[in-house]
Design a protein around this motif. Structure first.
Motif, PDB file in Angstrom:
ATOM      1  N   HIS A 205      -9.818  14.651   4.585  1.00 38.91           N
ATOM      2  CA  HIS A 205      -9.378  13.223   4.017  1.00 38.91           C
ATOM      3  C   HIS A 205     -10.154  12.231   4.915  1.00 38.91           C
ATOM      4  CE1 HIS A 205      -5.230  13.469   1.882  1.00 38.91           C
ATOM      5  NE2 HIS A 205      -5.674  14.759   2.218  1.00 38.91           N
ATOM      6  N   ALA A 206     -10.629  11.101   4.028  1.00 42.07           N
ATOM      7  CA  ALA A 206     -11.226   9.950   4.870  1.00 42.07           C
ATOM      8  C   ALA A 206     -10.040   8.785   4.787  1.00 42.07           C
ATOM      9  CB  ALA A 206     -12.539   9.419   4.139  1.00 42.07           C
ATOM     10  N   VAL A 207      -9.998   8.011   5.766  1.00 41.42           N
ATOM     11  CA  VAL A 207      -9.067   6.997   5.904  1.00 41.42           C
ATOM     12  C   VAL A 207      -9.724   5.865   6.526  1.00 41.42           C
ATOM     13  CG1 VAL A 207      -7.011   8.836   6.183  1.00 41.42           C
ATOM     14  CG2 VAL A 207      -8.140   7.842   8.230  1.00 41.42           C
ATOM     15  N   ALA A 208      -9.292   4.516   6.324  1.00 44.32           N
ATOM     16  CA  ALA A 208      -9.492   3.484   6.947  1.00 44.32           C
ATOM     17  C   ALA A 208      -8.285   3.145   7.744  1.00 44.32           C
ATOM     18  CB  ALA A 208      -9.725   2.164   5.823  1.00 44.32           C
ATOM     19  N   THR A 216       3.708  -2.507  10.437  1.00 46.33           N
ATOM     20  CA  THR A 216       4.631  -1.288  10.313  1.00 46.33           C
ATOM     21  C   THR A 216       4.138   0.123   9.624  1.00 46.33           C
ATOM     22  OG1 THR A 216       5.255  -2.123   8.050  1.00 46.33           O
ATOM     23  CG2 THR A 216       6.403  -2.914  10.059  1.00 46.33           C
ATOM     24  N   ARG A 217       4.758   0.837   9.430  1.00 41.72           N
ATOM     25  CA  ARG A 217       4.496   2.361   8.882  1.00 41.72           C
ATOM     26  C   ARG A 217       3.825   1.967   7.481  1.00 41.72           C
ATOM     27  NH1 ARG A 217       7.276   7.401   7.399  1.00 41.72           N
ATOM     28  NH2 ARG A 217       5.841   8.949   7.870  1.00 41.72           N
ATOM     29  N   ARG A 218       2.481   2.539   7.208  1.00 47.97           N
ATOM     30  CA  ARG A 218       2.002   2.106   6.011  1.00 47.97           C
ATOM     31  C   ARG A 218       2.765   3.053   4.781  1.00 47.97           C
ATOM     32  NH1 ARG A 218      -4.208   3.047   7.138  1.00 47.97           N
ATOM     33  NH2 ARG A 218      -4.555   2.080   5.066  1.00 47.97           N
ATOM     34  N   PRO A 219       2.772   2.186   3.567  1.00 51.12           N
ATOM     35  CA  PRO A 219       3.362   2.965   2.611  1.00 51.12           C
ATOM     36  C   PRO A 219       2.782   4.171   2.024  1.00 51.12           C
ATOM     37  CG  PRO A 219       3.288   0.453   2.302  1.00 51.12           C
ATOM     38  CD  PRO A 219       2.459   0.922   3.292  1.00 51.12           C
ATOM     39  N   LEU A 220       1.476   4.373   2.067  1.00 50.35           N
ATOM     40  CA  LEU A 220       0.767   5.728   1.609  1.00 50.35           C
ATOM     41  C   LEU A 220       1.206   6.914   2.581  1.00 50.35           C
ATOM     42  CD1 LEU A 220      -1.524   7.155   0.353  1.00 50.35           C
ATOM     43  CD2 LEU A 220      -3.024   6.511   1.999  1.00 50.35           C
ATOM     44  N   GLU A 221       1.306   6.471   4.044  1.00 53.69           N
ATOM     45  CA  GLU A 221       1.928   7.721   4.632  1.00 53.69           C
ATOM     46  C   GLU A 221       3.323   7.989   4.259  1.00 53.69           C
ATOM     47  OE1 GLU A 221      -0.099   9.095   6.773  1.00 53.69           O
ATOM     48  OE2 GLU A 221      -1.678   7.351   6.282  1.00 53.69           O
ATOM     49  N   VAL A 222       4.154   7.073   3.943  1.00 52.73           N
ATOM     50  CA  VAL A 222       5.582   7.490   3.345  1.00 52.73           C
ATOM     51  C   VAL A 222       5.343   8.251   2.099  1.00 52.73           C
ATOM     52  CG1 VAL A 222       7.694   6.497   2.643  1.00 52.73           C
ATOM     53  CG2 VAL A 222       6.474   5.378   4.578  1.00 52.73           C
ATOM     54  N   ALA A 223       4.583   7.734   1.021  1.00 50.14           N
ATOM     55  CA  ALA A 223       4.345   8.577  -0.068  1.00 50.14           C
ATOM     56  C   ALA A 223       3.953   9.750   0.091  1.00 50.14           C
ATOM     57  CB  ALA A 223       3.603   7.596  -1.048  1.00 50.14           C
ATOM     58  N   ALA A 227       5.772  13.269  -0.851  1.00 45.87           N
ATOM     59  CA  ALA A 227       5.373  14.369  -1.888  1.00 45.87           C
ATOM     60  C   ALA A 227       5.244  15.696  -1.180  1.00 45.87           C
ATOM     61  CB  ALA A 227       4.247  13.827  -2.518  1.00 45.87           C
ATOM     62  N   GLY A 228       5.449  15.831   0.138  1.00 47.23           N
ATOM     63  CA  GLY A 228       5.339  17.139   0.686  1.00 47.23           C
ATOM     64  C   GLY A 228       4.189  17.245   1.670  1.00 47.23           C
ATOM     65  N   VAL A 229       2.997  16.255   1.971  1.00 38.84           N
ATOM     66  CA  VAL A 229       1.909  16.308   2.402  1.00 38.84           C
ATOM     67  C   VAL A 229       2.183  15.577   3.881  1.00 38.84           C
ATOM     68  CG1 VAL A 229      -0.554  15.567   2.410  1.00 38.84           C
ATOM     69  CG2 VAL A 229       0.571  15.955   0.328  1.00 38.84           C
ATOM     70  N   THR A 230       1.953  16.519   4.948  1.00 38.17           N
ATOM     71  CA  THR A 230       2.234  16.156   6.215  1.00 38.17           C
ATOM     72  C   THR A 230       1.109  16.414   7.050  1.00 38.17           C
ATOM     73  OG1 THR A 230       3.564  17.997   6.645  1.00 38.17           O
ATOM     74  CG2 THR A 230       4.577  16.301   6.169  1.00 38.17           C
ATOM     75  N   ASP A 231       1.015  15.611   8.330  1.00 35.98           N
ATOM     76  CA  ASP A 231      -0.172  15.893   8.955  1.00 35.98           C
ATOM     77  C   ASP A 231      -1.664  16.299   8.220  1.00 35.98           C
ATOM     78  OD1 ASP A 231       1.516  15.717  11.400  1.00 35.98           O
ATOM     79  OD2 ASP A 231       2.233  18.098  10.964  1.00 35.98           O
ATOM     80  N   ARG A 232      -2.012  15.164   7.611  1.00 35.26           N
ATOM     81  CA  ARG A 232      -3.197  15.524   6.819  1.00 35.26           C
ATOM     82  C   ARG A 232      -4.321  15.929   7.667  1.00 35.26           C
ATOM     83  NH1 ARG A 232      -4.591  10.080   3.691  1.00 35.26           N
ATOM     84  NH2 ARG A 232      -3.588   8.999   5.463  1.00 35.26           N
ATOM     85  N   ASN A 233      -5.256  16.519   6.859  1.00 37.54           N
ATOM     86  CA  ASN A 233      -6.449  16.812   7.774  1.00 37.54           C
ATOM     87  C   ASN A 233      -7.396  15.698   7.582  1.00 37.54           C
ATOM     88  OD1 ASN A 233      -8.818  17.969   8.824  1.00 37.54           O
ATOM     89  ND2 ASN A 233      -9.215  19.402   6.776  1.00 37.54           N
ATOM     90  N   LEU A 278       1.934  12.058  -5.965  1.00 37.07           N
ATOM     91  CA  LEU A 278       2.218  10.961  -5.040  1.00 37.07           C
ATOM     92  C   LEU A 278       3.020   9.839  -6.199  1.00 37.07           C
ATOM     93  CD1 LEU A 278       0.330  12.021  -3.003  1.00 37.07           C
ATOM     94  CD2 LEU A 278       0.151   9.686  -2.144  1.00 37.07           C
ATOM     95  N   ALA A 279       4.184   9.211  -5.597  1.00 33.70           N
ATOM     96  CA  ALA A 279       4.533   7.971  -6.222  1.00 33.70           C
ATOM     97  C   ALA A 279       3.765   6.966  -6.020  1.00 33.70           C
ATOM     98  CB  ALA A 279       6.010   7.872  -5.625  1.00 33.70           C
ATOM     99  N   PRO A 280       3.730   5.951  -7.112  1.00 34.50           N
ATOM    100  CA  PRO A 280       2.964   4.793  -7.083  1.00 34.50           C
ATOM    101  C   PRO A 280       2.933   3.999  -5.815  1.00 34.50           C
ATOM    102  CG  PRO A 280       4.037   4.972  -9.261  1.00 34.50           C
ATOM    103  CD  PRO A 280       4.588   5.900  -8.386  1.00 34.50           C
ATOM    104  N   VAL A 281       1.743   3.696  -5.247  1.00 33.62           N
ATOM    105  CA  VAL A 281       1.767   3.059  -4.053  1.00 33.62           C
ATOM    106  C   VAL A 281       1.232   1.576  -4.326  1.00 33.62           C
ATOM    107  CG1 VAL A 281       0.968   2.796  -1.684  1.00 33.62           C
ATOM    108  CG2 VAL A 281       1.583   5.006  -2.516  1.00 33.62           C
ATOM    109  N   GLU A 282       1.832   0.697  -4.300  1.00 37.05           N
ATOM    110  CA  GLU A 282       1.164  -0.860  -4.409  1.00 37.05           C
ATOM    111  C   GLU A 282       0.966  -1.467  -3.124  1.00 37.05           C
ATOM    112  OE1 GLU A 282       3.492  -3.323  -7.127  1.00 37.05           O
ATOM    113  OE2 GLU A 282       3.002  -2.329  -8.777  1.00 37.05           O
ATOM    114  N   ILE A 283      -0.096  -2.210  -3.318  1.00 35.50           N
ATOM    115  CA  ILE A 283      -0.471  -3.089  -2.143  1.00 35.50           C
ATOM    116  C   ILE A 283      -0.577  -4.607  -2.815  1.00 35.50           C
ATOM    117  CG2 ILE A 283      -1.830  -1.371  -0.765  1.00 35.50           C
ATOM    118  CD1 ILE A 283      -4.499  -2.403  -2.049  1.00 35.50           C
TER     119      ILE A 283
END
Length: 317
Positions: A205-208, A216-223, A227-233, A278-283
């Motif tokens: 993954h590439a992340v900003a 606070t914790r970002r909604p994307l990380e929660v989503a 969805a079962g994705v933990t400790d992303r590469n 993933l469930a929809p993540v709104e910003i």
């Protein structure tokens, strides 16, 4: 017993009225050039005003720190007193009572996140030109470091930034978007335009990443976790959301970016938006402002203008 604050008030009463506004600009801007621009005067004139103010208060007021200035203890005590005095003077003189966009020549100062700049800058400047032909706007990038947020709010008419970073002051949501996953068009993990949970877990993954006060914790990380994705590469980290599509292009990485940004970059960079579990993540981008600008007619008008811009942007979704 005479307190330090009482002493500061007494010293302030002796200040030349013409210096009061210079002192206010210097304490807010913490920069000679910006303070001069605010008062439509030159940098040497502001330097002269600062010299007189330093002599009067027997204090440096502004001290050099890196590329900028910091307020001394005395200046910090003076700041709320000076702000109240200037607001009272402006109310008495009627400087803040009205704002006529058709005749005003005001320079608005606005900070924006880079993403907000791509979405809002064009329609905002176009409508500003139509409704307030004599006005102009200074757009600056947003600083999300915890020690810069409050200073930006004090120096800017508005700050446009995502909700969720717990900015001090007031806020008004202005536009929404949702995150989508982008990958190169011929990515080997794509199956009928989709990425599975397993693929998202295993692929790079590439992340900003950016820092903000009280974020606070970002909604994307929660989503992702839901969805079962933990400790992303995480292979690449960038500081700018706008660079994510460019980081992903031509690689085996994926990145989650706002849908409007994805639409603008997809064809140019040969990317596609992949369906994910993933469930929809709104910003939500919001206008933030300092409480002392709550009743400023010019800022109230600018906030309404941004609402009109947001309506235009939302209609284009």
């Amino acid at each position: 017993m005479v307190t330090r604050e009482h002493g500061a008030r007494e010293r302030l009463r002796e200040v030349d009225a013409n210096l009061l506004f210079s002192l206010h600009a210097l304490l807010e801007e913490r920069n000679l050039t910006r303070a001069g621009e605010r008062l439509l005067t030159s940098q040497p004139a502001m330097s002269g005003a600062l010299t007189r103010l330093r002599k009067h208060f027997d204090d440096e007021l502004l001290v050099r720190s890196g590329r900028g200035f910091e307020l001394t203890e005395t200046a910090e005590r003076l700041r709320p007193i000076v702000t109240a005095a200037v607001e009272a003077a402006e109310a008495l003189l009627g400087n803040q009572r009205t704002f006529d966009p058709a005749t005003s020549a005001k320079l608005f100062n606005v900070s924006m996140s880079e993403y907000a700049m791509t979405v809002l800058a064009e329609p905002l400047t176009r409508i500003l030109t139509e409704q307030a032909p004599g006005c102009s706007i200074n757009l600056e990038p947003l600083e999300l470091h915890h020690d810069q947020v409050e200073a930006q709010l004090m120096r800017r008419d508005l700050v446009i930034a995502p909700l969720g970073f717990q900015f001090p002051g007031r806020a008004q949501p202005i536009s929404t978007d949702h995150l989508v996953c982008v990958v190169r068009r011929d990515h080997p993990r794509l199956e009928d335009g989709a990425l599975s949970t397993e693929a998202l877990q295993e692929m790079p993954h590439a992340v900003a990443e950016f820092t903000a006060a009280g974020s606070t914790r970002r909604p994307l990380e929660v989503a992702l976790e839901q969805a079962g994705v933990t400790d992303r590469n995480v292979l690449v980290r960038v500081r700018s959301l706008l660079t994510l599509p460019f980081a992903v292009a031509g690689t085996n990485m994926c990145a989650f970016v706002p849908s409007r940004l994805a639409r603008r970059c997809a064809d140019v960079l040969d990317l596609v938006v992949a369906t994910t579990p993933l469930a929809p993540v709104e910003i939500t981008e919001a206008a933030h402002w300092h409480p002392r600008r709550e009743s400023d007619p010019a800022v109230i008008w600018l906030r309404q203008l941004l609402y009109d811009v947001a309506v235009t942007v939302e209609d284009q979704r």
